[in-house]
Design an enzyme around this catalytic site. Structure first.
Site, PDB file in Angstrom:
ATOM      1  N   GLY A  97       0.786  -1.233   0.000  1.00  0.00           N
ATOM      2  CA  GLY A  97       0.000   0.000   0.000  1.00  0.00           C
ATOM      3  C   GLY A  97       0.817   1.283   0.000  1.00  0.00           C
ATOM      4  O   GLY A  97       0.345   2.330   0.433  1.00  0.00           O
ATOM      5  N   SER A  98       2.049   1.237  -0.506  1.00  0.00           N
ATOM      6  CA  SER A  98       2.845   2.484  -0.568  1.00  0.00           C
ATOM      7  C   SER A  98       2.216   3.481  -1.534  1.00  0.00           C
ATOM      8  O   SER A  98       2.275   4.699  -1.323  1.00  0.00           O
ATOM      9  CB  SER A  98       4.291   2.187  -0.969  1.00  0.00           C
ATOM     10  OG  SER A  98       4.354   1.731  -2.308  1.00  0.00           O
ATOM     11  N   ASN A  99       1.572   2.983  -2.586  1.00  0.00           N
ATOM     12  CA  ASN A  99       0.867   3.890  -3.507  1.00  0.00           C
ATOM     13  C   ASN A  99      -0.425   4.402  -2.877  1.00  0.00           C
ATOM     14  O   ASN A  99      -0.808   5.556  -3.079  1.00  0.00           O
ATOM     15  CB  ASN A  99       0.599   3.181  -4.835  1.00  0.00           C
ATOM     16  CG  ASN A  99       1.874   3.050  -5.647  1.00  0.00           C
ATOM     17  OD1 ASN A  99       2.308   3.999  -6.286  1.00  0.00           O
ATOM     18  ND2 ASN A  99       2.491   1.899  -5.579  1.00  0.00           N
ATOM     19  N   LEU A 153      -5.198  -8.880  -8.984  1.00  0.00           N
ATOM     20  CA  LEU A 153      -6.097  -9.875  -9.581  1.00  0.00           C
ATOM     21  C   LEU A 153      -6.723  -9.310 -10.857  1.00  0.00           C
ATOM     22  O   LEU A 153      -7.114  -8.141 -10.899  1.00  0.00           O
ATOM     23  CB  LEU A 153      -7.198 -10.271  -8.592  1.00  0.00           C
ATOM     24  CG  LEU A 153      -6.760 -11.054  -7.358  1.00  0.00           C
ATOM     25  CD1 LEU A 153      -7.927 -11.221  -6.387  1.00  0.00           C
ATOM     26  CD2 LEU A 153      -6.211 -12.419  -7.765  1.00  0.00           C
ATOM     27  N   ILE A 154      -6.824 -10.168 -11.863  1.00  0.00           N
ATOM     28  CA  ILE A 154      -7.479  -9.760 -13.101  1.00  0.00           C
ATOM     29  C   ILE A 154      -8.975  -9.584 -12.815  1.00  0.00           C
ATOM     30  O   ILE A 154      -9.605 -10.462 -12.230  1.00  0.00           O
ATOM     31  CB  ILE A 154      -7.256 -10.808 -14.208  1.00  0.00           C
ATOM     32  CG1 ILE A 154      -5.766 -10.863 -14.564  1.00  0.00           C
ATOM     33  CG2 ILE A 154      -8.093 -10.462 -15.451  1.00  0.00           C
ATOM     34  CD1 ILE A 154      -5.390 -11.991 -15.494  1.00  0.00           C
ATOM     35  N   LEU A 155      -9.525  -8.430 -13.191  1.00  0.00           N
ATOM     36  CA  LEU A 155     -10.944  -8.142 -12.991  1.00  0.00           C
ATOM     37  C   LEU A 155     -11.712  -8.626 -14.222  1.00  0.00           C
ATOM     38  O   LEU A 155     -11.373  -8.270 -15.352  1.00  0.00           O
ATOM     39  CB  LEU A 155     -11.139  -6.648 -12.788  1.00  0.00           C
ATOM     40  CG  LEU A 155     -10.495  -6.075 -11.514  1.00  0.00           C
ATOM     41  CD1 LEU A 155     -10.329  -4.572 -11.606  1.00  0.00           C
ATOM     42  CD2 LEU A 155     -11.302  -6.465 -10.272  1.00  0.00           C
ATOM     43  N   ASN A 187      -5.622   2.092 -13.251  1.00  0.00           N
ATOM     44  CA  ASN A 187      -4.673   1.134 -12.678  1.00  0.00           C
ATOM     45  C   ASN A 187      -3.250   1.646 -12.826  1.00  0.00           C
ATOM     46  O   ASN A 187      -2.895   2.280 -13.828  1.00  0.00           O
ATOM     47  CB  ASN A 187      -4.804  -0.211 -13.392  1.00  0.00           C
ATOM     48  CG  ASN A 187      -3.770  -1.218 -12.911  1.00  0.00           C
ATOM     49  OD1 ASN A 187      -3.732  -1.567 -11.739  1.00  0.00           O
ATOM     50  ND2 ASN A 187      -2.900  -1.644 -13.813  1.00  0.00           N
ATOM     51  N   HIS A 213       0.484   0.486 -13.431  1.00  0.00           N
ATOM     52  CA  HIS A 213       1.228  -0.676 -13.927  1.00  0.00           C
ATOM     53  C   HIS A 213       2.685  -0.293 -14.126  1.00  0.00           C
ATOM     54  O   HIS A 213       2.973   0.706 -14.792  1.00  0.00           O
ATOM     55  CB  HIS A 213       0.619  -1.190 -15.247  1.00  0.00           C
ATOM     56  CG  HIS A 213       1.304  -2.403 -15.768  1.00  0.00           C
ATOM     57  ND1 HIS A 213       1.403  -3.569 -15.038  1.00  0.00           N
ATOM     58  CD2 HIS A 213       1.951  -2.642 -16.933  1.00  0.00           C
ATOM     59  CE1 HIS A 213       2.092  -4.459 -15.733  1.00  0.00           C
ATOM     60  NE2 HIS A 213       2.430  -3.933 -16.887  1.00  0.00           N
ATOM     61  N   ASP A 243      -4.014  -4.490 -18.794  1.00  0.00           N
ATOM     62  CA  ASP A 243      -2.955  -3.480 -18.980  1.00  0.00           C
ATOM     63  C   ASP A 243      -2.942  -2.888 -20.381  1.00  0.00           C
ATOM     64  O   ASP A 243      -1.920  -2.340 -20.821  1.00  0.00           O
ATOM     65  CB  ASP A 243      -1.583  -4.073 -18.615  1.00  0.00           C
ATOM     66  CG  ASP A 243      -1.541  -4.502 -17.162  1.00  0.00           C
ATOM     67  OD1 ASP A 243      -0.830  -5.467 -16.841  1.00  0.00           O
ATOM     68  OD2 ASP A 243      -2.273  -3.903 -16.347  1.00  0.00           O
TER      69      ASP A 243
HETATM   70  N1  LIG Z   1      -9.426  -6.666 -16.558  1.00  0.00           N
HETATM   71  C1  LIG Z   1      -8.360  -6.079 -15.978  1.00  0.00           C
HETATM   72  N2  LIG Z   1      -8.027  -6.422 -14.725  1.00  0.00           N
HETATM   73  C2  LIG Z   1      -6.937  -5.839 -14.148  1.00  0.00           C
HETATM   74  C3  LIG Z   1      -6.138  -4.935 -14.869  1.00  0.00           C
HETATM   75  C4  LIG Z   1      -6.521  -4.595 -16.193  1.00  0.00           C
HETATM   76  O1  LIG Z   1      -5.874  -3.764 -16.865  1.00  0.00           O
HETATM   77  N3  LIG Z   1      -7.634  -5.185 -16.709  1.00  0.00           N
HETATM   78  N4  LIG Z   1      -4.951  -4.434 -14.299  1.00  0.00           N
HETATM   79  C5  LIG Z   1      -4.507  -5.260 -13.176  1.00  0.00           C
HETATM   80  C6  LIG Z   1      -3.264  -4.908 -12.448  1.00  0.00           C
HETATM   81  N5  LIG Z   1      -2.204  -5.733 -13.014  1.00  0.00           N
HETATM   82  C7  LIG Z   1      -1.186  -5.072 -13.600  1.00  0.00           C
HETATM   83  O2  LIG Z   1      -1.109  -3.827 -13.591  1.00  0.00           O
HETATM   84  C8  LIG Z   1      -2.254  -7.151 -12.979  1.00  0.00           C
HETATM   85  C9  LIG Z   1      -2.339  -7.802 -11.751  1.00  0.00           C
HETATM   86  C10 LIG Z   1      -2.405  -9.195 -11.704  1.00  0.00           C
HETATM   87  C11 LIG Z   1      -2.391  -9.938 -12.873  1.00  0.00           C
HETATM   88  C12 LIG Z   1      -2.514 -11.430 -12.802  1.00  0.00           C
HETATM   89  O3  LIG Z   1      -2.124 -12.136 -13.735  1.00  0.00           O
HETATM   90  N6  LIG Z   1      -3.081 -11.925 -11.701  1.00  0.00           N
HETATM   91  C13 LIG Z   1      -3.329 -13.363 -11.554  1.00  0.00           C
HETATM   92  C14 LIG Z   1      -2.763 -13.835 -10.245  1.00  0.00           C
HETATM   93  C15 LIG Z   1      -1.280 -13.565 -10.246  1.00  0.00           C
HETATM   94  C16 LIG Z   1      -0.638 -14.258  -9.058  1.00  0.00           C
HETATM   95  O4  LIG Z   1      -0.898 -13.833  -7.929  1.00  0.00           O
HETATM   96  O5  LIG Z   1       0.054 -15.225  -9.304  1.00  0.00           O
HETATM   97  C17 LIG Z   1      -4.833 -13.607 -11.574  1.00  0.00           C
HETATM   98  O6  LIG Z   1      -5.603 -12.634 -11.461  1.00  0.00           O
HETATM   99  O7  LIG Z   1      -5.193 -14.789 -11.683  1.00  0.00           O
HETATM  100  C18 LIG Z   1      -2.290  -9.301 -14.098  1.00  0.00           C
HETATM  101  C19 LIG Z   1      -2.215  -7.898 -14.155  1.00  0.00           C
HETATM  102  C20 LIG Z   1      -5.609  -5.436 -12.170  1.00  0.00           C
HETATM  103  N7  LIG Z   1      -6.621  -6.150 -12.858  1.00  0.00           N
HETATM  104  N1  GAR Z   2       0.481  -5.462 -12.389  1.00  0.00           N
HETATM  105  C1  GAR Z   2       0.172  -4.706 -11.219  1.00  0.00           C
HETATM  106  C2  GAR Z   2       1.423  -4.428 -10.435  1.00  0.00           C
HETATM  107  O1  GAR Z   2       2.446  -5.048 -10.614  1.00  0.00           O
HETATM  108  N2  GAR Z   2       1.319  -3.441  -9.545  1.00  0.00           N
HETATM  109  C3  GAR Z   2       2.436  -3.085  -8.724  1.00  0.00           C
HETATM  110  O2  GAR Z   2       2.191  -3.496  -7.392  1.00  0.00           O
HETATM  111  C4  GAR Z   2       2.960  -2.647  -6.539  1.00  0.00           C
HETATM  112  C5  GAR Z   2       2.078  -2.212  -5.414  1.00  0.00           C
HETATM  113  O3  GAR Z   2       2.876  -1.616  -4.433  1.00  0.00           O
HETATM  114  P1  GAR Z   2       2.175  -0.991  -3.123  1.00  0.00           P
HETATM  115  O4  GAR Z   2       1.268  -2.057  -2.576  1.00  0.00           O
HETATM  116  O5  GAR Z   2       3.337  -0.636  -2.246  1.00  0.00           O
HETATM  117  O6  GAR Z   2       1.395   0.210  -3.582  1.00  0.00           O
HETATM  118  C6  GAR Z   2       3.435  -1.474  -7.378  1.00  0.00           C
HETATM  119  O7  GAR Z   2       4.795  -1.604  -7.698  1.00  0.00           O
HETATM  120  C7  GAR Z   2       2.610  -1.602  -8.629  1.00  0.00           C
HETATM  121  O8  GAR Z   2       3.274  -1.144  -9.790  1.00  0.00           O
END
Ligand SMILES: Nc1nc2c(c(=O)[nH]1)N[C@@H](CN(C=O)c1ccc(C(=O)N[C@@H](CCC(=O)O)C(=O)O)cc1)CN2
Ligand code: GAR
Length: 231
Positions: free
Chosen positions: A14-16, A109-111, A128, A130, A170
């Site tokens: 949660g630093s962001n 998590l993918i939404l 988001n 990224h 993404d």
């Molecule tokens: N539909 C969307 N969902 C999410 C997006 C998006 O652009 N469209 N952005 C992500 C955030 N993210 C990258 O920025 C991201 C986070 C997680 C994953 C992913 O593959 N998660 C896996 C589990 C991974 C693991 O813990 O091993 C999953 O959901 O099964 C991809 C991209 C937020 N969601």
């Molecule tokens: N694909 C999504 C992803 O990789 N997100 C990354 O999770 C971290 C969250 O840090 P935080 O919990 O300290 O804010 C951040 O580095 C962000 O870019």
């Protein structure tokens, strides 16, 4: 006049989120003129929950593992159904809160469309953070993958972005893009540190841009309504 309400999704440290909390509180510039109405974490142990509670922000945990409880890893169909219910329920929770904007700040998590569609129909935008450039390293471990590509001499630029969230992971329209030079001499730890420092700025800038777009839409709406009435 009431302020825009921001709901923040997290999964970890949660630093962001902290950067957003500090900006809203006026402790970090630029200042976000809005309120953080709720923080929802996908993990019950996320330190971001502590950050939110310290700032007196309401929190919820929405844990996918709870939906998977008792379902064998091999039962792909049942797990798929459980994941869909996870998304449907998250959508219901969000629509109950009715924020003006959703910010994924390390939501891992993918939404799915089961969440995205009702939220979109309610007119709630999602952004988001990224840690890669548009189209560069979608998904997880983006910082590491970019650094490794730099070490192989494949790329000379890494970076991060704030983008709209759409079904394709993404691939939503970027709002903020920050490029970072990659050098072979830099360690992964040092590159990661630079990424995080820039993330904390970008997430504030991206949130402000998203709120400005909401404000513009709010101003346009009455004009459109009055035009309709005058017809
Ligand atoms: N539909 C969307 N969902 C999410 C997006 C998006 O652009 N469209 N952005 C992500 C955030 N993210 C990258 O920025 C991201 C986070 C997680 C994953 C992913 O593959 N998660 C896996 C589990 C991974 C693991 O813990 O091993 C999953 O959901 O099964 C991809 C991209 C937020 N969601
Ligand atoms: N694909 C999504 C992803 O990789 N997100 C990354 O999770 C971290 C969250 O840090 P935080 O919990 O300290 O804010 C951040 O580095 C962000 O870019």
């Amino acid at each position: 006049m009431s302020k825009f309400q921001i709901l923040i999704l997290i999964s970890g440290s949660g630093s962001n989120l902290q950067a957003l909390i500090d900006s809203v509180a006026g402790k970090r510039s630029p200042q976000i003129s809005a309120e953080i109405c709720t923080v929802i974490s996908s993990s019950p142990t996320a330190y971001g929950l502590t950050r939110a509670k310290t700032a007196n922000i309401p929190t919820q945990v929405h844990d996918l593992q709870e939906y998977y409880n008792g379902i064998p890893k091999e039962d792909k169909d049942l797990r798929k159904q459980a994941r869909k219910k996870f998304n449907v329920d998250l959508g219901k929770i969000v629509l109950e809160i009715k924020p003006d904007l959703i910010v994924c700040a390390g939501w891992m998590l993918i939404l799915s469309p089961s969440f995205l569609n009702p939220v979109s129909e309610a007119g709630i935008p999602i952004i988001n953070l990224h840690p890669a450039l548009p189209g560069q390293f979608d998904g997880i471990r983006a910082i590491e993958r970019a650094w490794e590509a730099g070490q192989r001499g494949e790329i000379t630029k890494g970076g991060l972005m704030i983008h709209r969230v759409i079904k394709e992971v993404d691939r939503g329209k970027p709002l903020v893009v920050k490029e970072l030079e990659l050098t072979k001499e830099e360690t992964l730890e040092d590159y990661e540190k630079r990424v995080h420092e820039n993330e904390h700025i970008a997430i504030i800038e991206g949130t402000i841009l998203a709120l400005e777009e909401l404000e513009e839409k709010k101003v346009e709406l009455p004009e459109i309504e009055s035009l309709k009435l005058s017809e």
